[in-house]
Design a protein around this motif. Structure first.
Motif, PDB file in Angstrom:
ATOM      1  N   SER A  86       0.835  -1.196   0.000  1.00  0.00           N
ATOM      2  CA  SER A  86       0.000   0.000   0.000  1.00  0.00           C
ATOM      3  C   SER A  86       0.871   1.247   0.000  1.00  0.00           C
ATOM      4  N   ASN A  87       0.693   2.111  -0.994  1.00  0.00           N
ATOM      5  CA  ASN A  87       1.432   3.374  -1.042  1.00  0.00           C
ATOM      6  C   ASN A  87       0.918   4.354   0.010  1.00  0.00           C
ATOM      7  N   ILE A  88      -0.313   4.172   0.477  1.00  0.00           N
ATOM      8  CA  ILE A  88      -0.910   5.059   1.468  1.00  0.00           C
ATOM      9  C   ILE A  88      -0.419   4.700   2.869  1.00  0.00           C
ATOM     10  N   LYS A  89      -0.568   3.426   3.255  1.00  0.00           N
ATOM     11  CA  LYS A  89      -0.204   2.976   4.604  1.00  0.00           C
ATOM     12  C   LYS A  89       1.264   2.563   4.714  1.00  0.00           C
ATOM     13  N   GLN A  90       1.932   2.395   3.581  1.00  0.00           N
ATOM     14  CA  GLN A  90       3.323   1.927   3.543  1.00  0.00           C
ATOM     15  C   GLN A  90       3.463   0.564   4.224  1.00  0.00           C
ATOM     16  N   THR A  91       2.505  -0.321   3.965  1.00  0.00           N
ATOM     17  CA  THR A  91       2.515  -1.673   4.532  1.00  0.00           C
ATOM     18  C   THR A  91       2.334  -2.701   3.425  1.00  0.00           C
ATOM     19  N   THR A  92       2.778  -3.914   3.708  1.00  0.00           N
ATOM     20  CA  THR A  92       2.613  -5.026   2.780  1.00  0.00           C
ATOM     21  C   THR A  92       1.561  -5.983   3.340  1.00  0.00           C
ATOM     22  N   THR A  93       0.674  -6.401   2.489  1.00  0.00           N
ATOM     23  CA  THR A  93      -0.397  -7.322   2.868  1.00  0.00           C
ATOM     24  C   THR A  93      -0.412  -8.493   1.915  1.00  0.00           C
ATOM     25  N   GLN A  94      -0.754  -9.651   2.452  1.00  0.00           N
ATOM     26  CA  GLN A  94      -0.924 -10.829   1.608  1.00  0.00           C
ATOM     27  C   GLN A  94      -2.380 -11.252   1.645  1.00  0.00           C
ATOM     28  N   ALA A  95      -2.855 -11.773   0.522  1.00  0.00           N
ATOM     29  CA  ALA A  95      -4.229 -12.256   0.432  1.00  0.00           C
ATOM     30  C   ALA A  95      -4.266 -13.485  -0.458  1.00  0.00           C
ATOM     31  N   ASN A  96      -5.220 -14.337  -0.178  1.00  0.00           N
ATOM     32  CA  ASN A  96      -5.477 -15.500  -1.023  1.00  0.00           C
ATOM     33  C   ASN A  96      -6.864 -15.339  -1.607  1.00  0.00           C
ATOM     34  N   CYS A  97      -6.969 -15.590  -2.895  1.00  0.00           N
ATOM     35  CA  CYS A  97      -8.236 -15.400  -3.596  1.00  0.00           C
ATOM     36  C   CYS A  97      -8.630 -16.678  -4.322  1.00  0.00           C
ATOM     37  N   ALA A  98      -9.926 -16.853  -4.451  1.00  0.00           N
ATOM     38  CA  ALA A  98     -10.469 -17.956  -5.240  1.00  0.00           C
ATOM     39  C   ALA A  98     -11.268 -17.358  -6.377  1.00  0.00           C
ATOM     40  N   MET A  99     -10.978 -17.798  -7.599  1.00  0.00           N
ATOM     41  CA  MET A  99     -11.743 -17.346  -8.752  1.00  0.00           C
ATOM     42  C   MET A  99     -12.983 -18.232  -8.817  1.00  0.00           C
ATOM     43  N   VAL A 100     -14.087 -17.733  -8.224  1.00  0.00           N
ATOM     44  CA  VAL A 100     -15.306 -18.532  -8.130  1.00  0.00           C
ATOM     45  C   VAL A 100     -16.052 -18.591  -9.463  1.00  0.00           C
ATOM     46  N   THR A 101     -15.873 -17.572 -10.289  1.00  0.00           N
ATOM     47  CA  THR A 101     -16.341 -17.574 -11.674  1.00  0.00           C
ATOM     48  C   THR A 101     -15.256 -16.846 -12.466  1.00  0.00           C
ATOM     49  N   PRO A 102     -15.284 -16.907 -13.789  1.00  0.00           N
ATOM     50  CA  PRO A 102     -14.274 -16.165 -14.555  1.00  0.00           C
ATOM     51  C   PRO A 102     -14.340 -14.652 -14.320  1.00  0.00           C
ATOM     52  N   ASN A 103     -15.407 -14.163 -13.695  1.00  0.00           N
ATOM     53  CA  ASN A 103     -15.584 -12.724 -13.484  1.00  0.00           C
ATOM     54  C   ASN A 103     -15.630 -12.318 -12.022  1.00  0.00           C
ATOM     55  N   GLN A 104     -15.329 -13.232 -11.085  1.00  0.00           N
ATOM     56  CA  GLN A 104     -15.367 -12.866  -9.669  1.00  0.00           C
ATOM     57  C   GLN A 104     -14.259 -13.544  -8.891  1.00  0.00           C
ATOM     58  N   LEU A 105     -13.521 -12.730  -8.121  1.00  0.00           N
ATOM     59  CA  LEU A 105     -12.504 -13.210  -7.193  1.00  0.00           C
ATOM     60  C   LEU A 105     -12.992 -12.941  -5.779  1.00  0.00           C
ATOM     61  N   ASN A 106     -13.020 -13.961  -4.938  1.00  0.00           N
ATOM     62  CA  ASN A 106     -13.322 -13.794  -3.522  1.00  0.00           C
ATOM     63  C   ASN A 106     -12.013 -13.949  -2.770  1.00  0.00           C
ATOM     64  N   CYS A 107     -11.663 -12.930  -1.983  1.00  0.00           N
ATOM     65  CA  CYS A 107     -10.343 -12.881  -1.348  1.00  0.00           C
ATOM     66  C   CYS A 107     -10.452 -12.763   0.163  1.00  0.00           C
ATOM     67  N   THR A 108      -9.421 -13.275   0.835  1.00  0.00           N
ATOM     68  CA  THR A 108      -9.274 -13.129   2.282  1.00  0.00           C
ATOM     69  C   THR A 108      -7.839 -12.703   2.545  1.00  0.00           C
ATOM     70  N   SER A 109      -7.681 -11.579   3.262  1.00  0.00           N
ATOM     71  CA  SER A 109      -6.335 -11.089   3.585  1.00  0.00           C
ATOM     72  C   SER A 109      -5.792 -11.870   4.775  1.00  0.00           C
ATOM     73  N   GLU A 110      -4.502 -11.695   5.027  1.00  0.00           N
ATOM     74  CA  GLU A 110      -3.857 -12.404   6.136  1.00  0.00           C
ATOM     75  C   GLU A 110      -4.463 -12.034   7.486  1.00  0.00           C
ATOM     76  N   SER A 111      -5.104 -10.864   7.582  1.00  0.00           N
ATOM     77  CA  SER A 111      -5.748 -10.451   8.832  1.00  0.00           C
ATOM     78  C   SER A 111      -7.172 -10.991   8.950  1.00  0.00           C
ATOM     79  N   GLY A 112      -7.644 -11.659   7.896  1.00  0.00           N
ATOM     80  CA  GLY A 112      -8.991 -12.228   7.918  1.00  0.00           C
ATOM     81  C   GLY A 112     -10.048 -11.368   7.234  1.00  0.00           C
ATOM     82  N   ALA A 113      -9.662 -10.181   6.761  1.00  0.00           N
ATOM     83  CA  ALA A 113     -10.613  -9.316   6.056  1.00  0.00           C
ATOM     84  C   ALA A 113     -10.979  -9.947   4.717  1.00  0.00           C
ATOM     85  N   GLN A 114     -12.259  -9.900   4.379  1.00  0.00           N
ATOM     86  CA  GLN A 114     -12.715 -10.476   3.125  1.00  0.00           C
ATOM     87  C   GLN A 114     -13.158  -9.375   2.172  1.00  0.00           C
ATOM     88  N   PHE A 115     -12.869  -9.595   0.882  1.00  0.00           N
ATOM     89  CA  PHE A 115     -13.298  -8.651  -0.149  1.00  0.00           C
ATOM     90  C   PHE A 115     -13.441  -9.397  -1.462  1.00  0.00           C
TER      91      PHE A 115
END
Length: 121
Positions: A86-115
């Motif tokens: 992040s250029n704003i927070k100056q932090t690095t985050t990791q996330a794992n995503c699943a491509m549930v359809t060719p047009n949607q990624l469901n992601c969970t960050s290392e802190s547990g936040a989902q997007f």
């Protein structure tokens, strides 16, 4: 040797000679799932562009400001691993995503936040 035996051997040899090949047959191509490459938008309107193992997230408010940069790897079973700086927070985050359809990624960050990210047409 009897004539019958000789005839049988000659017939077998002829049959076997028809089985020769010019080398190994090529394997069929491995079926690849959908690729994550392209533009994706989140619920806040930020646009993330994936390509060649790199990603960049920009605002969509007209300023086109780079909010974050990072890398990704697309793995088997339509899973995508993201490392984002992040250029704003100056932090690095990791996330794992699943491509549930060719047009949607469901992601969970290392802190547990989902997007979710939706492919931008």
């Amino acid at each position: 040797m009897k004539i019958r035996s000789i005839f049988t051997l000659v017939a077998c040899a002829a049959a076997l000679s028809a089985c020769t090949s010019s080398g190994p047959r090529p394997l069929p191509p491995i079926s690849q799932g959908p690729t994550v490459d392209g533009a994706w938008v989140d619920a806040n309107g930020l646009v993330s562009t994936f390509g060649g193992g790199r990603l960049e997230t920009r605002t969509s408010d007209g300023s086109n400001k780079v909010m974050a940069t990072g890398t990704y790897t697309q793995q088997a079973n339509n899973l995508v691993s993201i490392t984002l700086f992040s250029n704003i927070k100056q932090t690095t985050t990791q996330a794992n995503c699943a491509m549930v359809t060719p047009n949607q990624l469901n992601c969970t960050s290392e802190s547990g936040a989902q997007f979710s990210l939706a492919r931008r047409g």
